[in-house]
Scaffold this motif. Structure first.
Motif, PDB file in Angstrom:
ATOM      1  N   ARG A  45      37.606  42.212  43.841  1.00 12.82           N
ATOM      2  CA  ARG A  45      36.556  42.090  42.825  1.00 12.82           C
ATOM      3  C   ARG A  45      37.038  41.185  41.706  1.00 12.82           C
ATOM      4  NH1 ARG A  45      35.335  48.006  41.097  1.00 12.82           N
ATOM      5  NH2 ARG A  45      37.565  48.161  41.475  1.00 12.82           N
ATOM      6  N   GLN A  50      35.483  44.035  37.850  1.00 10.62           N
ATOM      7  CA  GLN A  50      36.417  45.132  37.628  1.00 10.62           C
ATOM      8  C   GLN A  50      37.115  45.066  36.280  1.00 10.62           C
ATOM      9  OE1 GLN A  50      40.084  45.330  39.820  1.00 10.62           O
ATOM     10  NE2 GLN A  50      40.025  43.176  40.389  1.00 10.62           N
ATOM     11  N   PRO A 356      36.183  47.819  32.074  1.00  6.42           N
ATOM     12  CA  PRO A 356      35.724  48.273  33.388  1.00  6.42           C
ATOM     13  C   PRO A 356      34.283  48.773  33.380  1.00  6.42           C
ATOM     14  CG  PRO A 356      37.224  49.865  32.409  1.00  6.42           C
ATOM     15  CD  PRO A 356      37.265  48.647  31.545  1.00  6.42           C
TER      16      PRO A 356
END
Length: 527
Positions: A45, A50, A356
């Protein structure tokens, strides 16, 4: 319709099995029980999915030119000593200039051809009525030094990050003197910035024991000397200790081959053990033999870490850098020493830390948009083209599976623009089937039999499909070549998806259709 060769359905079956094997690790995860002989690559990712660290660096290429000029001072000094040419002074006077003070015209006449032969990238000019010779680095050479400084900085930073263990970093040149860095999953920005931005220029300099340190601290630094300070965090020190050192670097970190972390048994603190290459080991041994009883300072980025007294000749090409390091600091220092020094300092122009939570939102929105877009396409194809539409829907699903499997096999990074490429691809992947199906409809209206209409539909639509996809692939190649990280991610996803869609739309659907109508008398088509 002609009899279908056996290898065609076998190719489809093999493609399905391989795609499933490469996609499973990304869907299910790779645990301790995962067989070693199976693929274990997963789709990474990107920063926008992420979280992580985004940095835009500026390389001070002027410093690289200054350092090149400074190195020339040592090289020319050695050359003049070798040729036994007398001179009054030799020093750098500007970013790309240095001057040599001559003793007489005869020495000046001797030095010009020697310098012209050994330093062809320098311009020579007499100044002060022939008393001095001015040397300037040519403009073309300065441009080359700047370009090399940026390219070498990229390679050095990449080496440091690779050893640090960040998965799928993005490190690329942006403009003439800037470097773009994206570190997905980086949860310690301060440590990362220290690792990336530290110049890590290691030098060994002799301490000037005869010079007056007090006078030097008051601004009266002897010619050829420099005042540097010790590490403020050094063991037992409450203030930075000053050192009066010879400006000349007797040995540099360019000759290092390794740097490892060890533990000092007396103080139970980590230190960095360095090893020189063959040339460096020989030079280090010679230096320590010539300066027994004197102090040699170990300088890293203009900070003196230690200045021990040389007790005897040191052979083997080993030395150590000690200080009040934490294990992480010692580990990072070893990394940057192994990777090499940056050719010029770098400054952080822009810094962004992506959390995140933003990544989770992006993933959720991307999945929802993909599902909605895909569902609408599947419903439309099923309603409008009936049975043939359902066959196209199978090809769309297979197309997405192949795309994700290839991304996993390449260990590629999926970004938000990449997800956008998947959504766009779902719509584009049925274009080929639409062209084929409309051609089949035309053939049926012209009175062709169902089997003949299928044959002519696929064969006559092939050239149109190829032309349309090749032009799009060219666009994707241009985006990948000249785009930045997210744009390149979109280009990769789009290009791979287009190739997969051509395979599924032209080859897979025809194989499945041939298998379905094999040995059957078809009177009408569900199209």
């Amino acid at each position: 319709m002609r009899q279908q060769p056996l290898w065609k359905p076998l190719v489809v079956l093999l493609a399905m099995l391989l795609s499933a094997l490469y996609l499973l690790p990304s869907v299910m995860g790779v645990g301790s029980g995962w067989p070693n002989w199976l693929p274990s690559q997963v789709i990474q990712r990107g920063l926008d999915l992420q979280g992580g660290l985004y940095l835009l660096l500026h390389v001070e290429t002027d410093k690289a030119i200054e350092q090149t000029t400074e190195n020339m001072v040592d090289d020319i000094r050695g050359l003049l000593r070798e040729q036994r040419i007398r001179y009054r002074s030799l020093e750098r006077v500007g970013m790309a200039q240095l001057t040599i003070g001559m003793t007489d015209a005869a020495e000046l006449a001797k030095i010009r051809p020697i310098l012209a032969k050994n330093f062809p990238n320098l311009l020579l000019k007499e100044v002060n009525e022939g008393q001095e010779l001015q040397l300037s680095i040519k403009e073309s050479e300065q441009i080359a030094i700047r370009q090399f400084a940026v390219e070498q900085s990229i390679q050095t930073i990449r080496s440091r990050i690779d050893q640090f263990g960040v998965a799928e970093p993005t490190i690329q040149k942006q403009g003439e003197e800037r470097i773009l860095i994206q570190l997905p999953g980086m949860d310690d920005p301060t440590r990362a910035k220290s690792l990336i931005g530290r110049t890590a220029r290691l030098e060994f300099k002799m301490v000037d024991e005869k010079g007056d340190l007090s006078a030097a601290l008051n601004g009266k630094v002897p010619p050829g000397d420099v005042v540097l300070y010790g590490d403020p965090s050094a063991r037992g020190k409450t203030a930075r200790q000053p050192y009066l050192l010879n400006k000349r670097t007797v040995l540099s970190g360019d000759l290092l081959t390794d740097a490892q972390v060890n533990i000092d048994k007396q103080y139970n603190e980590p230190y960095v053990s360095i090893t020189f290459n063959r040339q460096g080991a020989h030079k280090f041994g010679q230096l320590t033999a010539d300066h027994v009883g004197e102090r040699m300072a170990i300088v890293l980025d203009n900070t003196v870490y230690s200045a021990p007294v040389i007790r005897e000749k040191i052979e083997g090409g080993r030395a150590q850098i000690s200080g009040s390091f934490t294990p992480e600091e010692a580990h990072d220092l070893a990394i940057i020493l192994r990777a090499g020094a940056l050719p010029a300092p770098v400054n952080i122009l822009e810094e962004r830390t992506v959390g995140p939570t933003m990544g989770s939102d992006s993933i959720h929105q991307g999945i929802v948009s993909t599902m909605i877009g895909g569902l609408l396409v599947l419903v439309f194809m099923g309603v409008y083209y009936r049975g043939f539409g359902m066959l196209a829907n199978v090809a769309v699903v297979f197309n997405i599976v192949i795309l994700l499997a290839i991304l996993a096999a390449l260990h590629a990074t999926l970004t938000l623009p990449g997800i956008a490429g998947v959504v766009l691809l779902i719509g584009m992947s049925v274009d080929a089937n639409v062209l084929i199906y409309e051609r089949i409809r035309e053939e049926l209206r012209m009175g062709k039999t169902p089997l003949a209409a299928i044959d002519h539909g696929y064969s006559k639509a092939f050239s149109t499909i190829m032309d349309a996809n090749i032009t799009t692939l060219i666009t994707g190649a241009v985006l990948y070549q000249f785009g930045t990280g997210p744009v390149r991610g979109f280009a990769v996803t789009l290009s791979i998806g287009l190739i997969a869609s051509m395979f599924t739309a032209i080859f897979v659907t025809r194989v499945l259709l041939t298998m379905f109508i094999k040995n059957r008398r078809i009177q009408r088509l569900s199209i």
